[in-house]
Motif scaffolding. Structure first.
Motif, short mmCIF file in Angstrom:
data_model
loop_
_atom_site.label_atom_id
_atom_site.label_comp_id
_atom_site.label_asym_id
_atom_site.label_seq_id
_atom_site.Cartn_x
_atom_site.Cartn_y
_atom_site.Cartn_z
N GLY A 151 0.81 -1.21 0.00
CA GLY A 151 0.00 0.00 0.00
C GLY A 151 0.83 1.25 0.00
O GLY A 151 0.42 2.30 -0.53
N TYR A 152 2.02 1.18 0.58
CA TYR A 152 2.88 2.36 0.72
C TYR A 152 3.37 2.88 -0.63
O TYR A 152 3.77 4.04 -0.75
N VAL A 153 3.37 2.02 -1.65
CA VAL A 153 3.74 2.46 -2.99
C VAL A 153 2.84 3.63 -3.41
O VAL A 153 3.29 4.63 -3.98
N PHE A 154 1.55 3.51 -3.12
CA PHE A 154 0.58 4.54 -3.49
C PHE A 154 0.71 5.77 -2.60
O PHE A 154 0.39 6.88 -3.01
N GLN A 155 1.19 5.56 -1.38
CA GLN A 155 1.37 6.66 -0.43
C GLN A 155 2.38 7.69 -0.94
O GLN A 155 2.24 8.89 -0.70
N PHE A 156 3.37 7.23 -1.66
CA PHE A 156 4.39 8.14 -2.20
C PHE A 156 3.77 9.20 -3.09
O PHE A 156 4.01 10.40 -2.93
N PHE A 157 2.98 8.75 -4.06
CA PHE A 157 2.34 9.67 -5.00
C PHE A 157 1.32 10.55 -4.28
O PHE A 157 1.23 11.76 -4.50
N GLU A 158 0.54 9.92 -3.39
CA GLU A 158 -0.51 10.66 -2.67
C GLU A 158 0.07 11.82 -1.87
O GLU A 158 -0.42 12.96 -1.95
N MET A 159 1.11 11.58 -1.09
CA MET A 159 1.65 12.61 -0.22
C MET A 159 2.42 13.68 -0.99
O MET A 159 2.53 14.82 -0.52
N THR A 160 2.94 13.35 -2.16
CA THR A 160 3.56 14.37 -2.99
C THR A 160 2.52 15.36 -3.47
O THR A 160 2.75 16.58 -3.50
N ILE A 161 1.34 14.87 -3.83
CA ILE A 161 0.24 15.75 -4.23
C ILE A 161 -0.19 16.62 -3.05
O ILE A 161 -0.35 17.84 -3.18
N ILE A 162 -0.35 16.01 -1.88
CA ILE A 162 -0.78 16.74 -0.69
C ILE A 162 0.21 17.85 -0.35
O ILE A 162 -0.17 18.99 -0.06
N GLU A 163 1.49 17.54 -0.40
CA GLU A 163 2.51 18.52 -0.03
C GLU A 163 2.59 19.65 -1.05
O GLU A 163 2.87 20.80 -0.68
N SER A 164 2.34 19.35 -2.31
CA SER A 164 2.35 20.41 -3.32
C SER A 164 1.20 21.38 -3.10
O SER A 164 1.35 22.59 -3.32
N ILE A 165 0.06 20.88 -2.66
CA ILE A 165 -1.08 21.75 -2.36
C ILE A 165 -0.75 22.65 -1.17
O ILE A 165 -1.01 23.86 -1.20
N ARG A 166 -0.16 22.09 -0.14
CA ARG A 166 0.22 22.88 1.05
C ARG A 166 1.25 23.95 0.70
O ARG A 166 1.22 25.05 1.24
N ALA A 167 2.16 23.64 -0.21
CA ALA A 167 3.23 24.58 -0.55
C ALA A 167 2.70 25.85 -1.18
O ALA A 167 3.39 26.88 -1.18
N THR A 168 1.48 25.81 -1.72
CA THR A 168 0.88 27.01 -2.29
C THR A 168 0.09 27.79 -1.24
O THR A 168 -0.65 28.72 -1.58
N LEU A 212 -7.15 4.50 -1.84
CA LEU A 212 -8.30 5.41 -1.94
C LEU A 212 -7.83 6.86 -1.90
O LEU A 212 -8.32 7.70 -2.67
N GLY A 213 -6.88 7.16 -1.03
CA GLY A 213 -6.36 8.52 -0.90
C GLY A 213 -5.77 9.02 -2.20
O GLY A 213 -5.99 10.18 -2.60
N LEU A 214 -5.00 8.18 -2.87
CA LEU A 214 -4.39 8.58 -4.13
C LEU A 214 -5.46 8.85 -5.19
O LEU A 214 -5.38 9.84 -5.93
N ILE A 215 -6.46 8.00 -5.25
CA ILE A 215 -7.53 8.19 -6.23
C ILE A 215 -8.24 9.52 -6.01
O ILE A 215 -8.48 10.29 -6.95
N ILE A 216 -8.55 9.83 -4.75
CA ILE A 216 -9.23 11.09 -4.43
C ILE A 216 -8.36 12.28 -4.79
O ILE A 216 -8.84 13.28 -5.35
#
Length: 455
Positions: A151-168, A212-216
């Protein structure tokens, strides 16, 4: 210019404009709520495992934690790189550069996720042997980690998206996105455990929630964010990108791994007391994770705000950022101290009924709790350095602190055979050393470029 302003209004906030304290407070509140919900999930997850599986379940997740942190260290390098590179470009209005950088970082996150999880899964027996894993939880640890790391494979992509949103400057959207994921995980935990999957059920619940987090997240950026949406035409692995990403990310990765090595030593020492020691250390680690959530909030806040000021080349106001940060951490630091003094016993009892485990955990917490009160200050100074992009200093400082902790832990453990006291004093030394070194860095003004800032 008009289209640029529209993007700005829809996709973030320039935290360098307006009242700095108010901007920092408004950004930190959703971030803190997000992180507290995450810590609540970790606690609830621990409660489900402790109550439905028992002390062996708690000891299993404790032994798995350092291995998970190895994967997390690689992910942290990616997310910090994302935060610094995007935040600096956002305040400097380099919108096209953000599109190029974020698409390339998305690809890097996918590749690193697959490689990291794959290597760890193939080397599980090696890691579990290093940690002196008790025989009675060896198979459970293998099962839990194998599923979790998939599952952690998907966590990498998911958290990169989350952090990019926060950076703005947008901390509200990640709150919504991550809350959905955490609720899903909490609901699925007891379901899969009671269906007969045992400790593997808890891992399945986590893996499903990560997917699910990555899909959302992908749906969100596709529909709501032109700035952060993946676009193949923006892939740009040029020399400048690779150089900048490496200078930020590589020291972070090595730093995280060196810190994790100290945790491995802690787990090894705690396992000398058997399942009781592993369970006690695991319970206190749950509290440490909660406190680190507060510290992580402060760290992310400083990283983004400092990054935006650096991108704007406004170096004179960085001291004001740190002063306002000190004001913000006063209340959480006080609450941590009060909780450790008055709430330790209650906290330990929610995970287990075993009086020996509870007493051992309380004894350990009475020592390491002093160190926990230093977390907000430590992460404030640490986040300041991250925001400047000078991660080679955080690497050096954390490495020195980790070496000191390991020496102290192993010396006291081997000389006096007092594992809990050894870990408590070692962890306290780690925080004190890191705070002193980060403070010296700030007053040295090494964060203030003499010429051009590489944005």
């Amino acid at each position: 210019m008009e289209s640029e302003n529209i993007i700005k209004m829809q996709e973030g906030t320039d935290l360098t404009n307006g009242n700095l304290f108010n901007n920092m407070l408004k950004f930190s509140i959703p971030l803190l709520i997000t992180n507290l919900l995450s810590s609540m999930y970790n606690i609830v997850d621990g409660i489900w495992i402790g109550r439905l599986i028992g002390d062996t379940g708690v000891a299993t997740t404790t032994n798995c934690w350092p291995i998970i942190l190895v994967a997390s260290s690689i992910l942290t390098a990616v997310t910090v790189t994302t935060s610094v590179m995007v935040s600096q470009r956002y305040s400097s209005k380099e919108k096209q550069e953000i599109k190029n950088v974020i698409t390339s970082l998305y690809i890097i996150s996918i590749i690193l996720g697959v490689i990291t999880s794959g290597i760890l899964i193939l080397s599980l027996d090696f890691w579990l042997d290093i940690f002196n894993t008790p025989t009675e939880i060896l198979q459970m640890s293998r099962e839990y980690l194998t599923i979790y790391l998939i599952g952690y494979v998907f966590q990498f992509f998911e958290m990169t998206i989350i952090e990019s949103i926060r950076a703005t400057g947008n901390s509200k959207t990640p709150l919504i996105l991550l809350t959905i994921v955490m609720i899903t995980n909490i609901v699925l935990d007891p379901i899969f455990i009671l269906l007969g999957f045992g400790i593997g059920g808890a891992a399945i619940a986590t893996a499903v929630s990560m997917i699910l987090g990555l899909i959302i997240d992908l749906i969100y950026v596709k529909k709501k964010s032109k700035l952060l949406c993946f676009n193949a035409k923006h892939i740009n692995f040029n020399k400048a990108f690779i150089s900048e990403a490496s200078k930020i990310g590589f020291p972070m990765m090595i730093e995280e791994l060196s810190t994790i090595f100290t945790i491995m030593v802690e787990v090894y020492v705690s396992n000398s007391l058997g399942v009781v020691g592993g369970s006690s250390y695991g319970i206190v680690s749950k509290l440490q994770q909660v406190i680190w959530i507060i510290g992580g909030t402060v760290c992310t806040l400083l990283t983004v705000v400092v990054g935006q000021f650096i991108g704007k080349r406004d170096f004179d106001n960085l001291s004001k950022v740190l002063i306002n940060g000190l004001k913000l951490i006063f209340i959480p630091t006080t609450l941590i101290a009060l909780f450790i003094i008055f709430g330790s016993t209650w906290f330990c009892t929610i995970f287990t009924n075993n009086s020996e485990v509870i007493q051992t955990a309380i004894s350990y917490l009475s020592i390491v709790g002093i160190a926990f009160t230093l977390v907000p200050l430590c992460q404030l100074l640490y986040g300041f350095i991250l925001g400047t992009g000078k991660t080679k200093y955080t690497f050096a400082y954390c490495a020195l602190a980790s070496v000191a902790e390991i020496v102290i832990v192993l010396y006291i453990y081997n000389q006096y055979n007092r594992p809990l006291e050894a870990m408590g004093l070692g962890i306290l030394a780690w925080y004190i050393i890191l705070i002193v070194l980060c403070t010296i860095f700030y007053f040295s003004k090494k964060w203030k470029p003499s010429e051009k800032v590489n944005c």
